[in-house]
Design an enzyme around this catalytic site. Structure first.
Site: not given
Length: 265
Positions: A13, A15, A184, A209
């Site tokens: 990922d 961010d 996602k 995250d």
């Protein structure tokens, strides 16, 4: 993690893993360099459909992370690829920005307000009541409802912002129609990413995250998963979920030695 097959490919990922509010997270550049040095295939994934890969490349470069456009895979690209496969040469009304409209154009889609095959809802910082009303009316008239991602909120320098999932809920309440989410945690996005770099799930790791998008989508696609604690999920929140990542680390910096270790098998 080390008891399984050697890791050949990595998905990560963006961010909360590589960057936070336009600033590189310590270790992010080292992680990319480690992948390049060990000749691992990889993609950087994002549910953010606002920007094109070129835009994102420039954004990452300003933070000190050097990536080619080809290794950036967005929910907009995944959505366009899905629609091109479902209904080649179709049409869509888009509530979104350049990342989404460009991806659909490149996939051979026509953008129109007149009897579109699909209403496509993407991320934008400037949702307009007029555009949402148009989307609602087109869906009621028979257009199929697609949304890039279910995230209800997203970060900004000034605080939390409503995201695609929140606006989709508004449209669903008005129309009674649920969207099909492509990004996602739909494993579809993971599989499209795997196909893009010719990777196999058994030899690929997903880094994220968020437990509710990154980890669960990686898990459902058969990948090993690494959760970093520099974004949306804290360590104590991990225990609240009925599933677990393969490994939990403080940040992407902790993954750098793991790349070298697994590449040497």
């Amino acid at each position: 993690m080390t008891e399984r097959k050697p890791v050949e490919c990595w998905l990560t990922d963006m961010d909360g893993v590589l960057v936070h509010e336009e600033h590189a997270i310590p270790g992010a550049s080292d992680f990319i360099e480690a992948l390049v040095e060990t000749e691992r295939r990889f993609l950087v994934l994002t549910n953010n459909s606002i920007y094109t890969p070129r835009d994102l490349r420039a954004r990452l470069a300003r933070s000190g992370i050097d990536l080619p456009e080809e290794v950036i895979w967005t929910s907009a690209l995944a959505t366009a690829a899905f629609l091109a496969e479902q209904r080649p040469g179709g049409s869509a009304y888009v509530v979104g920005e350049a990342g989404m409209t460009t991806a659909l154009h490149e996939a051979g889609y026509t953008l129109t307000e007149r009897d579109p095959d699909y209403v496509v809802l993407g991320e934008t910082r400037t949702y307009s009541f007029e555009a949402i009303t148009k989307a609602i009316r087109l869906i009621v008239a028979g257009a199929r409802f697609i949304a890039t991602n279910p995230d209800p909120s997203g970060p900004s320098p000034d605080g939390m912002l409503p995201a695609t999932g929140s606006v989709a809920a508004l449209i669903t309440r008005a129309t009674g129609r649920e969207p099909y989410y492509v990004g996602k945690p739909n494993p579809l996005m993971m599989r499209s990413a795997l196909n893009r770099i010719e990777a196999h799930s058994e030899t690929t790791v997903m880094i994220g995250d968020r437990m509710d998008t990154d980890v669960v989508s990686g898990l459902e696609a058969g990948l090993r998963t690494v959760l970093v604690l520099t974004g949306s999920t804290s360590r104590d929140q991990v225990e609240r979920y009925p599933f677990r990542p393969t490994r939990v680390v403080d940040s992407i910096a902790d993954v750098v030695p793991l790349v070298a270790e697994l590449a040497g098998r």
